[in-house]
Design an enzyme around this catalytic site. Structure first.
Site, short mmCIF file in Angstrom:
data_model
loop_
_atom_site.label_atom_id
_atom_site.label_comp_id
_atom_site.label_asym_id
_atom_site.label_seq_id
_atom_site.Cartn_x
_atom_site.Cartn_y
_atom_site.Cartn_z
N SER B 76 0.81 -1.21 0.00
CA SER B 76 0.00 0.00 0.00
C SER B 76 0.85 1.27 0.00
O SER B 76 0.33 2.36 -0.20
CB SER B 76 -0.94 0.01 1.21
OG SER B 76 -0.22 0.27 2.39
N LYS B 113 1.49 4.69 7.18
CA LYS B 113 0.76 5.62 6.33
C LYS B 113 1.41 7.00 6.41
O LYS B 113 2.24 7.26 7.27
CB LYS B 113 -0.70 5.75 6.83
CG LYS B 113 -1.56 4.50 6.65
CD LYS B 113 -2.00 4.30 5.23
CE LYS B 113 -2.80 3.03 5.01
NZ LYS B 113 -2.01 1.80 5.07
#
Lengths: 421, 155
Positions: B76, B113
């Site tokens: 991701s 993230k």
């Protein structure tokens, strides 16, 4: 003097939670070797009434009902987090005494111009942010009082947000607080002593503080007299910055399952020697004697019992794993008896002296393995204990400890790092 | 934050170390570099100036006590140069800034993230063009575990 005692809250459980956030808010208990008894409990487990030292099999029902997570002790993780915590705390004072795996004293003399409550909060914040570990801080004039202040901070009996400075209390408030604390909360007052004191009408900390120190010295010991003086703010316990070298090094463990034959027993003994000898070298000592013992399970009264220890003096003090192993195995051969279910073995290195001053043995023709040992310690330091080992340690390990619920080596093994998505 | 450079092994003068409040962070080591090229073949006078080997620890780790390694699983964050199987160096002592790449804990699970502060909360951005982004509202539980400083990638 002004002294702070900083202590990790439920230290082992907190270490586990740093690397497994799912454990946050859940009841968690850490078990002793061989998954025996509770050695650390989260607040949720304490609230369920589980006492320190409760055997795992006794709390199984409760665990099922309340979803208690039980973990085996992961000492490699706790030791790493402890070292980090001590280094972070050493930033707050030039004087540090590491007292145990999860607590240290800091000398705060010369910090009079600081707001000590705020300084304690700064310690708490930094350990929490850098390591994710909650700690409590107790500040007072003596070690005994700092310990007590820490207890009050942890239990929120005094102070604010996990920091308690007895210097902030008026004499009146202090007396009121001490009257509510049981005498066994005082450092060094164990169960038996507190029973005796209570029998004399000294049941609270305040009663002990105001008792006649000289009488207590006569009735009990000079140690208790010192405790009373410390409770009155007179410092009697010195600050020991460096932990003194150990006078003996012990390595012993219970087996995961019973061991009957000499061979696996010998492997266990050899590996305990390896652990002890590594400690011996790291503190720069030589051992003059090796002690070894083996025993069956004394709690299984219906099976045949046997236990024996033997001390083997060495002709020359040594820190060589191979020489120490030879001595221990020679000893094992002498004390081993066939036909018993052995549950535990141990070794102790005794009669320690500083390396560099060994008494020379005129008739010795032993090889000098100093360099081999240095290489072995380096290799095992990098790739883990037992990577390079004596053949005597073997590879079977059928005697190995039971640690079925152990968390990964989050900070010590490349193949067990936390996974992130 | 106030930082002093202290040569390895030198004693820390207490006054300097504790002049800040809270005390300043002390980097663990300087990283000495050899200044010029060295001719080979004879004992070089330049050896007097060699102080140490280069160590990746010194390059990658600023606060040893607060630095941890974690392993990446998944793709991701490839747009940020973070690939499946990479080793991340995470420093817990740093304050996360807007747009820092962070290790966060959302619903009890670790996730890497980019931290983006937006008017009505926090957006944890992945590099998948909106795919895999996590919006954290005011009442939601989220912890920043640490700031990702390096991604170590095998080529």
């Amino acid at each position: 003097m002004t002294i702070a005692l900083i202590d990790g809250n439920n230290f082992y459980v907190s270490c586990e939670r740093v690397f497994d956030p799912k454990l946050e808010g859940r009841p968690v208990v850490v078990l002793s070797n061989n998954d025996g008894c509770a050695v650390a409990r989260s607040a949720e487990v304490k609230a369920l009434g589980v006492k320190m030292g409760t055997p795992w099999f006794k709390m199984r029902d409760l665990a099922g009902k309340h979803g208690i997570v039980a973990l085996s002790s992961n000492y490699a993780l706790y030791a790493d987090m402890s070292n980090r915590m001590m280094e972070v705390l050493s930033q707050f004072s030039p004087d540090q005494e590491i007292y145990s795996i999860d607590e240290c004293f800091l000398g705060l003399d010369g910090f009079a111009n600081h707001d000590l409550m705020e300084y304690g909060q700064a310690m708490r914040r930094r350990v929490k942010q850098w390591l994710g570990l909650p700690v409590s801080v107790g500040i007072a004039k003596t070690k005994t009082l700092a310990k007590l202040a820490n207890h009050c901070a942890k239990k929120a009996l005094a102070g604010t947000d996990g920091v308690c400075d007895f210097g902030r209390l008026s004499e009146l408030d202090r007396s009121a607080l001490f009257s509510t604390l049981a005498v066994n909360e005082v450092w060094g007052v164990g169960r038996r002593l507190s029973e005796q004191l209570t029998g004399l009408g000294i049941a609270s900390v305040e009663a002990l503080r105001t008792a006649d120190a000289k009488t207590l010295r006569r009735e009990f010991s000079v140690v208790l007299e010192r405790t009373v003086m410390e409770l009155n703010g007179i410092s009697c316990m010195a600050f020991e910055e460096a932990t003194p070298n150990k006078q003996q090094i012990i390595s012993s463990r219970s087996f995961g399952s019973y061991v009957h034959d000499r061979e696996p027993l010998a492997e266990a003994v050899a590996s305990y020697i390896a652990i002890a000898a590594e400690k011996l070298r790291s503190q720069g000592s030589l051992a003059g004697m090796v002690q070894i013992y083996i025993r069956t399970n004394p709690h299984k009264a219906d099976s045949p019992q046997y236990q024996r220890a033997l001390t083997i003096p060495l002709s020359q003090a040594s820190d060589d794993t191979l020489r120490l192993t030879r001595a221990a195995l020679w000893g094992l051969k002498r004390i081993y008896r066939e036909g018993f279910a052995y549950q535990k073995a141990g070794v102790a290195l005794l009669n320690l002296s500083a390396a560099g001053t060994p008494q020379l043995d005129l008739f010795s023709n032993a090889r000098d393995n100093t360099r081999l040992m240095a290489v072995m310690d380096r290799i095992n330091g990098i790739w883990g204990r037992g990577t390079l080992r004596s053949a005597a340690e073997g590879s079977g390990r059928e005697w190995k400890m039971k640690r079925e619920r152990m968390s990964p080596g989050y900070t010590s093994r490349w193949d067990q790092l936390p996974l992130v998505r | 934050m106030n930082r002093h450079h202290v040569p390895d092994g030198a004693a820390l003068p207490a006054a300097r170390l504790f002049s800040g409040f809270p005390p300043p962070c002390v980097p663990l080591r300087n990283c000495p570099l050899l200044a010029g090229p060295v001719p080979a073949g004879f004992p070089s006078p330049a050896t007097d100036y060699v102080e140490d080997h280069l160590s990746l620890d010194e390059h990658l780790i600023e606060h040893r006590e607060a630095t941890f390694f974690v392993r990446v699983a998944g793709n991701s964050m490839t747009g940020f140069g973070i690939h499946d199987g990479d080793l991340l160096v995470v420093d817990r002592s740093l304050k996360p800034a807007d747009r820092s790449v962070v290790l966060a804990v959302v619903d009890g699970a670790f996730t890497v993230k980019q931290l983006c502060r937006i008017p009505d909360g926090i957006l944890l951005r992945s590099s998948g063009q909106g795919h895999g982004d996590i919006f954290v509202g005011a009442e939601q539980e989220m912890t920043i575990w640490g700031v990702v400083r390096w991604s170590i990638h095998a080529v």
